[in-house]
Motif scaffolding. Structure first.
Motif, short mmCIF file in Angstrom:
data_model
loop_
_atom_site.label_atom_id
_atom_site.label_comp_id
_atom_site.label_asym_id
_atom_site.label_seq_id
_atom_site.Cartn_x
_atom_site.Cartn_y
_atom_site.Cartn_z
N THR A 203 0.69 -1.19 0.07
CA THR A 203 0.00 -0.06 -0.14
C THR A 203 0.76 1.29 0.20
O THR A 203 2.04 1.13 0.36
N ARG A 204 0.40 2.41 -0.24
CA ARG A 204 0.87 3.56 -0.44
C ARG A 204 1.40 4.18 1.17
O ARG A 204 2.54 4.32 1.22
N LEU A 205 0.49 3.80 2.03
CA LEU A 205 0.86 4.05 3.45
C LEU A 205 2.23 3.09 3.70
O LEU A 205 3.05 3.91 4.59
N GLY A 206 2.22 2.06 3.42
CA GLY A 206 3.21 1.41 3.64
C GLY A 206 4.73 1.71 3.18
O GLY A 206 5.63 1.78 3.81
N ARG A 207 4.36 2.16 1.98
CA ARG A 207 5.62 2.75 1.25
C ARG A 207 6.10 4.10 2.02
O ARG A 207 7.34 4.56 1.76
N ASN A 208 5.23 4.90 2.21
CA ASN A 208 5.40 6.06 3.00
C ASN A 208 6.04 5.72 4.51
O ASN A 208 7.04 6.51 4.74
N ILE A 209 5.66 4.90 5.09
CA ILE A 209 6.20 4.35 6.38
C ILE A 209 7.58 3.82 6.22
O ILE A 209 8.41 4.19 6.72
N ARG A 210 7.85 3.10 5.20
CA ARG A 210 9.32 2.56 4.69
C ARG A 210 10.25 3.93 4.50
O ARG A 210 11.47 3.92 4.69
N ALA A 211 9.56 4.76 3.64
CA ALA A 211 10.48 5.93 3.16
C ALA A 211 10.68 6.81 4.44
O ALA A 211 12.01 7.39 4.55
N VAL A 212 9.88 7.14 5.44
CA VAL A 212 10.11 8.00 6.48
C VAL A 212 11.22 7.04 7.38
O VAL A 212 12.02 7.79 7.98
N SER A 213 11.02 5.71 7.27
CA SER A 213 11.83 4.94 8.41
C SER A 213 13.48 5.04 7.67
O SER A 213 14.48 4.77 8.58
N GLU A 214 13.73 5.21 6.58
CA GLU A 214 14.91 5.25 5.79
C GLU A 214 15.68 6.41 6.05
O GLU A 214 16.68 6.69 6.29
N SER A 215 14.77 7.53 5.65
CA SER A 215 15.30 8.99 5.88
C SER A 215 14.05 9.80 5.70
O SER A 215 13.35 10.25 4.82
N PRO A 216 13.76 10.40 7.19
CA PRO A 216 12.71 11.42 7.24
C PRO A 216 12.78 12.71 6.38
O PRO A 216 11.90 13.14 5.98
N ALA A 218 14.64 13.04 3.45
CA ALA A 218 14.25 12.70 2.28
C ALA A 218 12.92 12.38 1.79
O ALA A 218 12.41 12.71 0.55
N ALA A 219 12.14 11.96 2.73
CA ALA A 219 10.76 11.65 2.78
C ALA A 219 10.10 12.91 2.72
O ALA A 219 9.11 13.19 1.87
N LEU A 220 10.38 14.00 3.52
CA LEU A 220 9.67 15.13 3.44
C LEU A 220 10.01 16.02 2.15
O LEU A 220 9.00 16.55 1.52
N LEU A 221 11.23 15.82 1.40
CA LEU A 221 11.53 16.44 0.36
C LEU A 221 10.84 15.94 -0.89
O LEU A 221 10.58 16.57 -1.78
N ALA A 222 10.53 14.77 -0.64
CA ALA A 222 9.67 13.99 -1.82
C ALA A 222 8.09 14.18 -1.62
O ALA A 222 7.18 13.45 -2.48
N GLY A 223 7.88 14.93 -0.77
CA GLY A 223 6.44 15.36 -0.57
C GLY A 223 5.56 14.41 0.53
O GLY A 223 4.19 14.64 0.52
N ILE A 224 6.16 13.79 1.22
CA ILE A 224 5.44 12.94 2.29
C ILE A 224 5.25 13.50 3.70
O ILE A 224 6.15 14.39 3.85
N ASN A 225 4.03 13.36 3.96
CA ASN A 225 3.65 14.30 5.23
C ASN A 225 4.41 13.25 6.44
O ASN A 225 3.42 12.30 6.81
N VAL A 226 5.38 13.62 6.83
CA VAL A 226 5.92 12.82 7.88
C VAL A 226 5.34 12.80 9.20
O VAL A 226 5.33 11.79 9.95
N LYS A 227 4.69 13.95 9.51
CA LYS A 227 4.00 14.01 10.75
C LYS A 227 2.75 13.07 10.24
O LYS A 227 2.43 12.17 11.79
#
Length: 324
Positions: A203-216, A218-227
């Motif tokens: 799922t998209r949520l799972g991909r976002n969780i994995r992205a944040v766990s790797e680098s918050p 980088a995830a923020l720069l990619a447009g992911i709402n880390v909060k």
């Protein structure tokens, strides 16, 4: 003549003894077979008990692992959310609901508790040097949950009021009589773990969780709402813990305020065994610990089963510090 009589009498006694031995042999064989079957049944029963315990350890260890993977911080209030799941289910049952309603209510209450812990203990302490502050803050929240639980429900175990047939009804598995409740608990735990695997990997949520766990960052720069991802992580972890607490309460027949500490500490050890932040490792380690405890009990070492997880943790950390 007397010698002949004595000889015949001796022969008769020998024949009687031989006949008695022949009659005894089937009984001895039957007894040995019964003992072997009983030993096998006890072994199967303990393995199933170990799998059930391992499934419960996994539900709480996954929550620790999820939060640590995203924030690299330990949530010491997680064990108390696990514990309170049993009491949330108790409230639902007292209000007239069935176990399905109790599970839904427990999931909702656990999600709210998880968001509360995230808000109070982690939202303001995101930096790497705030690990101790966040951990201590979550520990204090957990202590507050325990005190409130004792205040409103007392320190004594509170019976769920489930029917005795829930624990007596069962099925024979390889000679062992296994209660349906154990199989249901194991099935629910495995279903939740597989559902989480699907969410994380598909799922998209799972991909976002994995992205944040790797680098918050980088995830923020990619447009992911880390909060938002962090909040979802706490919700998922807390729901799994709460349902696990309800399952433990169903297994014991009562909600017990001490299970948060005992299961929480074991789950931390399980996380260390599986590898910090590794979900699959946490599941494998939890099942391994559960089965090992069951085998220790089967071998007749009794309470030594309680230290199995600590022995395994020390051995794994010495031989493979990164975990399984």
């Amino acid at each position: 003549y007397r010698v002949s009589v004595v000889h015949q009498d001796a022969k008769r006694r020998v024949a009687q003894r031989e006949a008695g031995v022949e009659l005894l042999l089937p009984r001895i064989a039957y007894h040995e077979t019964a003992v072997a079957e009983h030993a096998n049944a006890v072994l199967v029963d303990q393995v199933i008990n170990g799998l059930v315990s391992g499934g419960l350890y996994a539900l709480i260890a996954i929550g620790y692992t999820l939060v640590f993977g995203v924030l690299e911080k330990l949530n010491f209030a997680h064990g108390e959310i696990f514990m309170f799941g049993g009491y949330a289910g108790l409230v639902a049952l007292l209000l007239g609901g069935d176990l399905v309603v109790a599970a839904i209510f427990t999931a909702a209450v656990s999600a709210v508790l998880g968001l509360l812990v995230e808000l109070v203990s982690f939202r303001k302490f995101r930096t790497a040097d705030a690990q101790i502050t966040a951990a201590l803050s979550s520990l204090l929240v957990g202590l507050i949950v325990i005190e409130l639980t004792h205040k409103f429900f007392s320190t004594e175990p509170r019976s769920l009021g489930l029917s005795a047939s829930v624990y007596s009804a069962g099925i024979e598995v390889f000679g062992a009589q296994v209660a349906y409740i154990k199989l249901v608990i194991l099935g629910v735990a495995l279903a939740l773990m597989m559902s989480l695997t699907y969410v994380i990997e598909r799922t998209r949520l799972g991909r976002n969780i994995r992205a944040v766990s790797e680098s918050p960052t980088a995830a923020l720069l990619a447009g992911i709402n880390v909060k938002r991802v962090t909040q979802y992580t706490f919700v998922i972890a807390s729901v799994l813990a709460g349902i696990g607490g309800l399952l433990v309460a169903c297994k014991n027949g009562a909600a017990i305020s001490d299970v948060g500490l005992s299961f929480g500490l074991k789950a931390l050890a399980v996380m260390a065994i599986g590898g910090m932040g590794d979900l699959r490792g946490a599941v494998v380690a939890a099942l391994l610990v559960g089965v090992a405890e069951g085998l220790i009990y089967w071998a007749g070492f009794g309470r030594l089963g309680e230290i199995t997880v600590w022995v395994l943790m020390i051995a794994i950390l010495l031989l493979r510090p990164s975990g399984l």
